[in-house]
Design a protein around this motif. Structure first.
Motif, PDB file in Angstrom:
ATOM      1  N   ASP A 247      99.330  48.279 -45.533  1.00  0.00           N
ATOM      2  CA  ASP A 247      98.829  49.488 -44.872  1.00  0.00           C
ATOM      3  C   ASP A 247      99.813  50.661 -44.917  1.00  0.00           C
TER       4      ASP A 247
ATOM      5  N   LEU B 253      94.101  47.210 -44.531  1.00  0.00           N
ATOM      6  CA  LEU B 253      92.750  47.375 -43.987  1.00  0.00           C
ATOM      7  C   LEU B 253      91.892  48.154 -44.981  1.00  0.00           C
ATOM      8  N   ARG B 254      90.621  47.752 -45.072  1.00  0.00           N
ATOM      9  CA  ARG B 254      89.743  48.414 -46.048  1.00  0.00           C
ATOM     10  C   ARG B 254      89.538  49.898 -45.723  1.00  0.00           C
ATOM     11  N   ARG B 255      89.580  50.230 -44.436  1.00  0.00           N
ATOM     12  CA  ARG B 255      89.355  51.643 -44.118  1.00  0.00           C
ATOM     13  C   ARG B 255      90.485  52.508 -44.663  1.00  0.00           C
ATOM     14  N   ASN B 256      91.663  51.897 -44.851  1.00  0.00           N
ATOM     15  CA  ASN B 256      92.754  52.690 -45.423  1.00  0.00           C
ATOM     16  C   ASN B 256      92.581  52.912 -46.922  1.00  0.00           C
TER      17      ASN B 256
ATOM     18  N   ASP C  62      97.949  43.197 -37.135  1.00  0.00           N
ATOM     19  CA  ASP C  62      97.399  44.346 -37.857  1.00  0.00           C
ATOM     20  C   ASP C  62      97.163  45.537 -36.932  1.00  0.00           C
TER      21      ASP C  62
ATOM     22  N   ARG D 162      95.521  34.461 -39.601  1.00  0.00           N
ATOM     23  CA  ARG D 162      95.175  35.164 -40.835  1.00  0.00           C
ATOM     24  C   ARG D 162      94.814  34.141 -41.893  1.00  0.00           C
TER      25      ARG D 162
ATOM     26  N   GLY E 209      93.969  40.762 -44.845  1.00  0.00           N
ATOM     27  CA  GLY E 209      94.498  41.974 -44.238  1.00  0.00           C
ATOM     28  C   GLY E 209      94.097  42.149 -42.788  1.00  0.00           C
ATOM     29  N   GLU E 210      93.127  41.399 -42.325  1.00  0.00           N
ATOM     30  CA  GLU E 210      92.623  41.587 -40.965  1.00  0.00           C
ATOM     31  C   GLU E 210      92.765  40.287 -40.196  1.00  0.00           C
TER      32      GLU E 210
ATOM     33  N   PRO F  24      89.081  49.772 -37.063  1.00  0.00           N
ATOM     34  CA  PRO F  24      89.701  48.935 -38.095  1.00  0.00           C
ATOM     35  C   PRO F  24      88.784  47.900 -38.750  1.00  0.00           C
TER      36      PRO F  24
ATOM     37  N   GLY G 150      86.001  48.419 -40.382  1.00  0.00           N
ATOM     38  CA  GLY G 150      85.679  48.936 -41.717  1.00  0.00           C
ATOM     39  C   GLY G 150      84.366  48.410 -42.274  1.00  0.00           C
TER      40      GLY G 150
END
Lengths: 427, 122
Positions: free
Chosen positions: A175, A204-207, A312, A370, A398-399, B13, B15
């Protein structure tokens, strides 16, 4: 050197875990709660995380890192937490017995007071984590300037007003690397690409969406930086494809011109002090082995945040910091009650890290974990024998995932049960 | 003719992957979200994508040489580079209070740029 300083609860590190631990320790009733911090101000790494995305769980809105810390530090001031700034804990001794209980002893240094020894009825370790550095990667080629960990570059840009370079390649999809890709573009740099050795993104996918896609920054999976070029300053890197056998594909090497390489290749819990104190380290997480009270293998030492396991979200760090702080306060006041059972958590296939690792059935607990490789599709987390289960839409490295276990159910397990198995079923 | 657009919701987060059926700029349906924020995000992405902007400004004589700033509310993604150039022109004077406005109505977006930390004098 002055005499022995005595405190009730000592907390090492004034990042989000340490500050939350301080607040909870005071609320629990501990008298003298001191957070030792080597920097000139509290806040830890969040002070350089100027991007938004923090605090949705804790404060119900999206804050930047400094805003999150500002709010938490207000809570700490109201709660009467003391901060000992510019003070570095540089040695921790093995805890000693004192009045029938253990007590922690450690050494601090401060520019005006010099070296002091501190005795604390209990300690919370909250030293956070460090970035995996260039030296741990074994990259071939020359050793020019221009190679930084992403977090070091973040500190330069966001707190010191310095630009590490103009044409940037990024190794790894952690990230901080993704956040820094966007940050460098906003500061006028050209980000030529992000190279990830694994077949999946580690952040994170949103990043990916808001840091790379929004700014048309390309990223490549199954590719890694294998060689550095340049005398004095970095002039470029060689990037190689990684085959299905996880080995570099010969002949796939390409030269990527850049003057800066940022490394976002993993975070490692920072446990030098823990090891000095003889605290058992769990090899999977790299952090202290802890039970649901966040108590380590030394009964007067507790731990919270990224020193235990790399989280995370900061909201979870704060939550677990509060748990550790409350436990440490109860220990200091002689009223910490452990459960009367002891279970070891046994992780199943594809569960890479898990925390806590020991359960005593004292209170309900959230277990964080994880996965090692992504499961794209419905799956189910199970805690056996028959404790709980939770359906997931997917599970990605990642999450973090969490599963809640109830103390009453643990207590009701047959006396010969000593393991709790936590596994992931693909549905 | 309806068209399906794919977005990744950045509201939290998790997503979520969103599939948004649109006709022109009109949203017909949103799928893939797991909370109301996703629905809201999909409408915003179709009409006018917005993001919270963060950066730093130079500070003269502060305890740090730069101070982090943010847009008080999200602003249009298409204006981010205009905003970053405008923010780069500013030199702020300490002491700075968290939340204090440093630029009003930046680039005519109607959004203020505010300090995201307090910064004392050196």
């Amino acid at each position: 050197m002055s005499g022995l300083r005595r405190v009730d609860v000592a907390i090492i590190g004034a990042g989000p875990a340490g500050v939350a631990a301080g607040v909870a320790a005071r609320k629990e009733g501990a008298e003298k709660v001191v957070v030792f911090e080597r920097d000139w101000e509290p806040g830890g790494i969040l002070q350089q995380c100027i991007h938004p995305g923090f605090g949705l769980h804790t404060f119900g809105e999206e804050l930047t890192g400094p805003e999150y810390m500002h709010r938490y530090l207000e809570r700490a001031r109201e709660a009467g937490v003391e901060f000992d700034l510019n003070t570095m804990v540089f040695q921790m001794d093995k805890p000693v017995s004192s009045d029938g209980r253990k007590a922690a002893r450690f050494w601090v240094m401060n520019p005006s007071r010099g070296i002091e020894q501190v005795e604390a009825k209990s300690v919370v370790l909250a030293m956070g984590c460090r970035e995996r550095p260039a030296g741990a990667l074994g990259i071939a080629g020359s050793r020019p300037s221009g190679v930084y960990t992403a977090g070091a570059a973040q500190r330069f840009v966001n707190m010191e007003g310095l630009m590490p370079g103009r044409k940037v390649a990024i190794m790894g999809t952690g990230d901080i690397g993704l956040i820094m890709a966007r940050r460098m573009v906003l500061e006028g740099a050209d980000v030529v690409g992000v190279f990830e050795i694994m077949p999946w993104v580690s952040g994170l996918r949103r990043n990916i969406a808001q840091c790379l896609d929004d700014f048309h920054i390309p990223y490549y999976l199954n590719q890694s930086v294998c060689e550095l070029h340049g005398k004095g300053r970095l002039e470029g890197v060689t990037v190689v494809e990684i085959g299905a056998d996880r080995k570099p594909v010969s002949g796939s090497e390409k030269f990527v011109s850049c003057d800066t390489l940022l490394l976002a290749v993993g975070l490692i819990p920072e446990n030098e002090l823990s090891r000095m104190a003889g605290i058992e380290i769990e090899p999977g997480t790299g952090g202290p082995l802890v039970n649901e009270l966040m108590q380590t293998s030394e009964e007067c030492v507790f731990a919270a945040g990224n020193v235990v396991v790399v989280y995370d979200l900061v909201d979870f760090v704060s939550r677990e910091g509060e748990r550790a702080g409350a436990s440490a306060a109860r220990y200091a006041m002689g009223r910490l009650v452990k459960g009367d059972r002891e279970f070891k958590i046994v992780p199943g296939d594809n569960i890479r890290i898990i925390s806590p690792q020991i359960l005593t059935a004292s209170e309900d607990v959230t277990v964080y974990l994880r996965v090692g490789s992504p499961v794209e599709g419905k799956c189910r987390l199970r805690a056996d024998p028959g404790l709980s289960s939770q359906n997931l839409r997917y599970a990605r490295p990642g999450e973090m995932n969490e599963i809640k276990l109830r103390a009453d159910k643990l207590k009701a397990l047959a006396p010969d049960v000593t393991n709790v198995a936590i596994g992931l079923e693909v549905l | 003719m309806p068209d399906v657009k794919k977005f990744l919701c950045v509201s939290c987060p998790v997503g979520c992957s969103l599939s948004v059926t649109v006709e022109g700029t009109k949203v017909i349906s949103v799928e893939g979200n797991t909370c109301p924020l996703g629905e809201k995000y999909a409408h915003s992405e179709v009409a006018n994508p917005v993001r919270t902007f963060t950066s730093t400004v130079r500070v003269r004589g502060g305890s740090l040489p730069v101070c982090p700033v943010r847009s008080k509310t999200p602003l249009p993604l298409s204006r981010v580079f205009d905003v970053t150039r405008e923010v780069a022109k500013l030199t702020a004077e300490p002491p700075i209070e968290v939340g204090s406005t440093l630029i009003e109505n930046v680039c005519g977006t109607g959004v203020d740029i505010v300090a995201s930390r307090s910064l004392p004098k050196r």
